[in-house]
Design an enzyme around this catalytic site. Structure first.
Site, PDB file in Angstrom:
ATOM      1  N   GLU A  66      -1.966  -6.702  -7.032  1.00 24.43           N
ATOM      2  CA  GLU A  66      -1.161  -5.487  -7.078  1.00 24.43           C
ATOM      3  C   GLU A  66       0.010  -5.673  -8.023  1.00 24.43           C
ATOM      4  OE1 GLU A  66      -0.197  -4.004  -3.208  1.00 24.43           O
ATOM      5  OE2 GLU A  66      -2.300  -4.005  -2.545  1.00 24.43           O
ATOM      6  N   GLU A  69      -7.312 -15.768 -11.385  1.00 25.26           N
ATOM      7  CA  GLU A  69      -7.743 -16.614 -10.250  1.00 25.26           C
ATOM      8  C   GLU A  69      -6.658 -17.611  -9.863  1.00 25.26           C
ATOM      9  OE1 GLU A  69     -10.840 -16.849  -8.421  1.00 25.26           O
ATOM     10  OE2 GLU A  69     -11.163 -14.848  -9.233  1.00 25.26           O
TER      11      GLU A  69
END
Length: 391
Positions: free
Chosen positions: A134, A373
């Site tokens: 986000e 990641e």
């Protein structure tokens, strides 16, 4: 191929079936994917033709369970496919690998009914996406604000996500959010599957213009009163953080393989150019300084490949608790991709800075591997603090 890497390849012990598959992937890349990579990079066009050809080979079936359309090959076979694709076109490779990253939690923790609904479609070529990040939270997943509100047999989703690979084209989205009514920010995180064509309130706000991986779409998404069947929940409400960590531990080796594919391409280009280019009447590979650069790159590339092979063995043997090893693989491979791509440009001199040579694109594609990641700073923190004594 240098004998160092030939021996690494032999020791992987590919079966006849795996050898045939990998040869087919190499042929696909040589004949179709690599020749179009520069065009896709410059135009930013989503490589639908590449994805169609990947699906014709049935490559999604490599990582799927046999009960749901998979073929039961080893995890290291999937990783080698990612490397080969990434060497040819990093954008195409990450679209393919994102299917595995997205579907991992469903394969490991989803109900049989949900797996039976989703996984056969992935085997046939549907696309998946994983939605975690986000705008505010970044690497801190516990700061996410996307909300899941239960209403009878449905879950109402409100919130937004950014930097979602394939978020605009994915057929299935694995979405992390917080379950309304659970106060603990960690204990509230939950996970559900959204079938994009079957819901309303799923909006693509924009596609990002990026430094690299330009043919892979990266979307900002919004969810406004998006209603999803409760049967699409993976695990129980509040179990999402556990599922997230498990998913990342399995997807980070895939990200490492993707980075190593880019590193392989940059290394090959650097060595080829050093052998062909002449300066002061000599090949530049004959200058000691350039030999040192190539030696360092070759050594680190071989060791990163060997570590990923080791990690594959750990995972294929069913061992648990390999999160740190996954972090090491992702961190080292992505740092190496960036360094070899940088050295490759330097070896090319001024030619490395222009788009006539592939190393310019590889340099741009390599950078994100250090960020997604989990940034490499986060991985260094995870690895480093594991050695702190708990007094």
């Amino acid at each position: 191929m240098n004998p160092i890497f030939e021996r690494l390849e032999r020791r992987r012990g590919w079966t006849a079936e795996e050898t045939l598959l990998l040869d087919q992937v190499r042929r696909l890349c040589a004949e179709h994917i690599a020749p179009r990579a520069a065009h896709h990079d410059r135009s930013g066009e989503f490589p639908w033709d590449n994805i169609r050809r990947i699906n014709e080979l049935g490559l999604n079936r490599i990582f799927l369970p046999e009960a749901h359309g998979g073929v039961g090959l080893r995890f290291r076979t999937y990783l080698e496919v990612v490397k080969i694709l990434a060497e040819a076109c990093a954008s195409t490779a990450i679209i393919y690998a994102t299917n595995y990253h997205a579907l991992g939690p469903l394969m490991d923790f989803g109900s049989e009914e949900l797996k039976a609904r989703v996984l056969p479609r992935i085997a046939e070529g549907a696309l998946g996406a994983l939605a975690i990040t986000e705008a505010v939270g970044g690497s801190d997943a516990t700061a996410m604000t996307t909300r899941f509100r239960p209403e009878g047999d449905e879950i109402v989703v409100d919130g937004g996500k950014v930097f979602i690979t394939s978020g605009d084209v994915a057929d299935f989205l694995l979405l992390f959010g917080k379950w309304e009514g659970i106060a603990d920010p960690k204990g509230a995180i939950s996970l559900l599957v959204i079938e994009r064509q079957a819901v309303q309130g799923y909006k693509v706000l924009r596609l990002e213009e990026k430094l690299g991986h330009r043919a892979s779409s990266t979307a900002a998404l919004a969810f406004e009163g998006c209603r999803v069947p409760r049967a699409n929940l993976i695990g129980a409400p509040g179990e999402g953080l556990k599922l997230l960590f498990a998913a990342l531990n399995r997807s980070r080796p895939s990200v490492a393989a993707h980075a190593l594919g880019i590193a392989r391409a940059a290394f090959r280009d650097m060595v080829s150019y050093a052998n062909d280019r002449r300066s002061s009447g000599r090949r530049i590979v004959d200058f000691q300084a350039n030999q040192f650069t190539i030696a360092d790159a070759a050594t680190d590339l071989a060791m990163a490949e060997a570590w990923l092979d080791y990690l594959c063995g750990v995972m294929e043997d069913g061992e648990e608790g390999y999160g740190l090893e996954s972090s090491m693989a992702k961190m080292r491979a992505s740092d190496l991709a960036m360094r070899i791509a940088t050295d490759a440009i330097q070896m090319h001199g001024g030619y490395g800075y222009i788009q006539d040579y592939r190393v310019e694109r590889l340099f741009r594609d390599a950078k994100i591997t250090q960020i997604w990641e989990g940034t490499n700073q986060v991985h260094r923190q995870l690895i480093g603090r594991s050695f702190a004594r708990r007094d």
